[in-house]
Write an enzyme that holds these catalytic residues in place. Sequence first.
Site, PDB file in Angstrom:
ATOM      1  NE  ARG A  28     -20.273 -84.700 -72.780  1.00  0.00           N
ATOM      2  CZ  ARG A  28     -20.078 -83.893 -71.744  1.00  0.00           C
ATOM      3  NH1 ARG A  28     -20.821 -82.795 -71.629  1.00  0.00           N
ATOM      4  NH2 ARG A  28     -19.161 -84.165 -70.837  1.00  0.00           N
ATOM      5  CD  GLN A  41     -32.737 -71.090 -66.546  1.00  0.00           C
ATOM      6  OE1 GLN A  41     -33.644 -71.532 -67.245  1.00  0.00           O
ATOM      7  NE2 GLN A  41     -32.903 -70.095 -65.708  1.00  0.00           N
ATOM      8  N   GLY A  61     -25.502 -70.896 -77.476  1.00  0.00           N
ATOM      9  CA  GLY A  61     -25.859 -70.780 -76.064  1.00  0.00           C
ATOM     10  C   GLY A  61     -24.788 -70.052 -75.275  1.00  0.00           C
ATOM     11  CG  HIS A  62     -20.889 -71.692 -74.847  1.00  0.00           C
ATOM     12  ND1 HIS A  62     -20.800 -72.735 -75.748  1.00  0.00           N
ATOM     13  CD2 HIS A  62     -20.756 -72.260 -73.617  1.00  0.00           C
ATOM     14  CE1 HIS A  62     -20.610 -73.864 -75.098  1.00  0.00           C
ATOM     15  NE2 HIS A  62     -20.594 -73.606 -73.801  1.00  0.00           N
TER      16      HIS A  62
END
Length: 285
Positions: A187, A148, A36-37
């Site tokens: 996480r 998002q 995602g990053h």
Amino acid sequence: MQILTTAAELRDFTEAARRAGQRLGLVPTMGALHAGHLQLVAAARAACDAVVATVFVNPTQFNNPDDFRLYPRLPRADTDLLAAAGCTAAFLPSTEEMYPQPTVLRFDFGALEQVMEGAQRPGHFNGVATVVSKLFHLARPHRAYFGQKDWQQVAIVRQLVADLSFDLEVVAFPTVREADGLAMSSRNRRLSPAARAAAPRLHEALAAAAARVRQGVPPAQVRAAAEAFLRQTPEIEPEYFAVADAHTLQPLAAYAPGRAVVLCLAAHLGGVRLIDNVVVDAAES
């Protein structure tokens, strides 16, 4: 890729880029990077001449000391990933560098922060706004990229930019998910095997709730059904499930024509707190 560790180095780098006429993209992260990053880095590379990614586990946005202590920290792996992704520079400051003295500034985002994460994590968005403001002032990017998955955080940052007249564009990208639907998160590394096996049920609950919203099921019933579904799994301890206006974030008693709906949840799985959301387009709701 340049490695920057001080505010002065970041400021010098970005000022040089601006003097050279380059468009600058900023990707703020807390590290333990995942796909995602890297999607955000790729988007910044496509639209900007220079891309700075920041890796900083910001203590002021944690209201749980254990969560801060246990947050994954993988600076070597992160810089390797950022270099491979084509970042121009990575900013990895120490806590002392970002906070040379205790901050006393307090932000008030009104109704935006009085629900969901803001209600459950007092002070969280004050910490977010503080560190994001510092990064915007130091880097002066043309564009800043956020995921998002933290829907409420994106709304807070947009309000921050509007209220303080930052000369930049906030760009938000859809949540990147694992093959089984679990939203990618730093996480996730902390999940036990049992918790990881149960975690996809979070997205299942959101998907089922979205289907009910499209069918016109009242918000209270959508919420109750989702919470009941999650409680069927012993590894999941729901914290909240919200059916809210996608822009104001306020809980809905009924749907309004032309207003998109956001479904947001937080839950604990074996001591690890995860969040996720799904947006139901106005045309569907």
